[in-house]
Design a protein around this motif. Structure first.
Motif, PDB file in Angstrom:
ATOM      1  N   UNK A  96      39.444  47.712  30.466  1.00  0.00           N
ATOM      2  CA  UNK A  96      39.936  46.596  31.274  1.00  0.00           C
ATOM      3  C   UNK A  96      39.007  46.421  32.467  1.00  0.00           C
ATOM      4  N   UNK A  97      38.475  45.218  32.632  1.00  0.00           N
ATOM      5  CA  UNK A  97      37.632  44.898  33.780  1.00  0.00           C
ATOM      6  C   UNK A  97      38.292  43.763  34.552  1.00  0.00           C
ATOM      7  N   UNK A  98      38.382  43.939  35.868  1.00  0.00           N
ATOM      8  CA  UNK A  98      39.032  42.956  36.731  1.00  0.00           C
ATOM      9  C   UNK A  98      38.068  42.596  37.854  1.00  0.00           C
ATOM     10  N   UNK A  99      37.958  41.296  38.142  1.00  0.00           N
ATOM     11  CA  UNK A  99      37.063  40.821  39.189  1.00  0.00           C
ATOM     12  C   UNK A  99      37.602  41.078  40.584  1.00  0.00           C
ATOM     13  N   UNK A 100      36.915  40.508  41.555  1.00  0.00           N
ATOM     14  CA  UNK A 100      37.250  40.701  42.958  1.00  0.00           C
ATOM     15  C   UNK A 100      38.449  39.859  43.385  1.00  0.00           C
ATOM     16  N   UNK A 101      39.191  40.394  44.351  1.00  0.00           N
ATOM     17  CA  UNK A 101      40.301  39.674  44.991  1.00  0.00           C
ATOM     18  C   UNK A 101      41.349  39.171  44.008  1.00  0.00           C
ATOM     19  N   UNK A 102      41.575  39.902  42.958  1.00  0.00           N
ATOM     20  CA  UNK A 102      42.618  39.558  41.982  1.00  0.00           C
ATOM     21  C   UNK A 102      43.850  40.397  42.272  1.00  0.00           C
ATOM     22  N   UNK A 103      45.016  39.761  42.157  1.00  0.00           N
ATOM     23  CA  UNK A 103      46.295  40.431  42.377  1.00  0.00           C
ATOM     24  C   UNK A 103      46.984  40.587  41.036  1.00  0.00           C
ATOM     25  N   UNK A 104      47.373  41.823  40.719  1.00  0.00           N
ATOM     26  CA  UNK A 104      48.097  42.106  39.482  1.00  0.00           C
ATOM     27  C   UNK A 104      49.455  42.652  39.872  1.00  0.00           C
ATOM     28  N   UNK A 105      50.483  41.885  39.538  1.00  0.00           N
ATOM     29  CA  UNK A 105      51.838  42.183  39.983  1.00  0.00           C
ATOM     30  C   UNK A 105      52.483  43.348  39.265  1.00  0.00           C
ATOM     31  N   UNK A 106      53.731  43.644  39.651  1.00  0.00           N
ATOM     32  CA  UNK A 106      54.446  44.782  39.081  1.00  0.00           C
ATOM     33  C   UNK A 106      54.861  44.550  37.632  1.00  0.00           C
ATOM     34  N   UNK A 107      55.029  45.653  36.938  1.00  0.00           N
ATOM     35  CA  UNK A 107      55.560  45.673  35.570  1.00  0.00           C
ATOM     36  C   UNK A 107      54.708  44.868  34.591  1.00  0.00           C
ATOM     37  N   UNK A 108      53.404  44.912  34.792  1.00  0.00           N
ATOM     38  CA  UNK A 108      52.483  44.240  33.878  1.00  0.00           C
ATOM     39  C   UNK A 108      51.936  45.246  32.872  1.00  0.00           C
ATOM     40  N   UNK A 109      51.495  44.715  31.718  1.00  0.00           N
ATOM     41  CA  UNK A 109      50.819  45.523  30.699  1.00  0.00           C
ATOM     42  C   UNK A 109      49.455  44.903  30.465  1.00  0.00           C
ATOM     43  N   UNK A 110      48.413  45.691  30.695  1.00  0.00           N
ATOM     44  CA  UNK A 110      47.046  45.253  30.447  1.00  0.00           C
ATOM     45  C   UNK A 110      46.470  46.139  29.349  1.00  0.00           C
ATOM     46  N   UNK A 111      46.425  45.595  28.133  1.00  0.00           N
ATOM     47  CA  UNK A 111      45.933  46.328  26.976  1.00  0.00           C
ATOM     48  C   UNK A 111      44.467  45.989  26.766  1.00  0.00           C
ATOM     49  N   UNK A 112      43.597  46.926  27.081  1.00  0.00           N
ATOM     50  CA  UNK A 112      42.167  46.714  26.897  1.00  0.00           C
ATOM     51  C   UNK A 112      41.602  47.448  25.701  1.00  0.00           C
ATOM     52  N   UNK A 113      42.445  47.821  24.746  1.00  0.00           N
ATOM     53  CA  UNK A 113      41.940  48.558  23.579  1.00  0.00           C
ATOM     54  C   UNK A 113      40.945  47.727  22.776  1.00  0.00           C
ATOM     55  N   UNK A 114      41.023  46.392  22.904  1.00  0.00           N
ATOM     56  CA  UNK A 114      40.067  45.501  22.254  1.00  0.00           C
ATOM     57  C   UNK A 114      39.199  44.771  23.273  1.00  0.00           C
ATOM     58  N   UNK A 115      39.174  45.204  24.506  1.00  0.00           N
ATOM     59  CA  UNK A 115      38.420  44.681  25.646  1.00  0.00           C
ATOM     60  C   UNK A 115      39.142  43.516  26.328  1.00  0.00           C
ATOM     61  N   UNK A 116      39.416  43.720  27.597  1.00  0.00           N
ATOM     62  CA  UNK A 116      40.091  42.727  28.427  1.00  0.00           C
ATOM     63  C   UNK A 116      39.275  42.502  29.686  1.00  0.00           C
ATOM     64  N   UNK A 117      38.992  41.220  29.976  1.00  0.00           N
ATOM     65  CA  UNK A 117      38.268  40.869  31.199  1.00  0.00           C
ATOM     66  C   UNK A 117      39.074  39.818  31.949  1.00  0.00           C
ATOM     67  N   UNK A 118      39.394  40.117  33.204  1.00  0.00           N
ATOM     68  CA  UNK A 118      40.116  39.213  34.086  1.00  0.00           C
ATOM     69  C   UNK A 118      39.182  38.877  35.240  1.00  0.00           C
ATOM     70  N   UNK A 119      39.063  37.598  35.564  1.00  0.00           N
ATOM     71  CA  UNK A 119      38.128  37.146  36.579  1.00  0.00           C
ATOM     72  C   UNK A 119      38.560  37.438  38.003  1.00  0.00           C
ATOM     73  N   UNK A 120      37.807  36.871  38.924  1.00  0.00           N
ATOM     74  CA  UNK A 120      38.058  37.022  40.362  1.00  0.00           C
ATOM     75  C   UNK A 120      39.051  35.964  40.852  1.00  0.00           C
TER      76      UNK A 120
END
Length: 138
Positions: A14-38
């Motif tokens: 899992x890759x996350x950009x700058x100044x990103x807010x990820x709230x509570x009780x989230x699931x980020x599954x990067x087993x197949x690659x996950x990219x979230x921007x800034x």
């Protein structure tokens, strides 16, 4: 400037950009690659999956899990309880409405919601930086 709540679950690549807010009780599954921007806002309860086990379950384990990357562009708002399935790309400056299921790509500057999510409008940013939302007529 990026933050993630301690109640979130993060797996795999899992890759996350700058100044990103990820709230509570989230699931980020990067087993197949996950990219979230800034400058993204990933609201409470969002689930993002880069794999599924549908064919594995139906085949009694004879077919392997399926993996496909997910990419979320810069400056996106993902509303509460959204589910994003494997292989989806969400362009930059998008708004995904609460409780939506995203199983297809969403172009940049789109407003989308529903089950499954459909593009229902457009984000417009003028030269002065003013933001407007234009919704399509039915």
């Amino acid at each position: 400037g990026t933050s993630i709540y301690d109640s979130s679950l993060v797996f795999g690549n899992v890759k996350v950009g700058e100044n990103t807010w990820i709230g509570p009780f989230t699931i980020l599954d990067g087993t197949g690659k996950l990219k979230i921007g800034s400058f993204c806002s990933i609201s409470t309860g969002v689930q993002i999956y880069t794999h599924d086990t549908v064919k594995w379950a139906i085949s009694a384990g004879k077919i392997n899990y399926e993996y496909a990357p997910v990419k979320i562009g810069d400056r996106c708002f993902i509303g509460p309880n959204v589910v994003i399935s494997k292989g989806v790309t969400i362009g930059e400056c998008c708004i995904i409405g609460a409780n939506s299921f995203v199983n297809k790509d969403i172009p940049s500057y789109s407003i989308a919601f529903g089950i499954p999510a459909k593009v229902t409008g457009k984000v417009i940013i003028d030269k002065k930086g003013n933001i407007k939302f234009r919704y399509y007529k039915k």
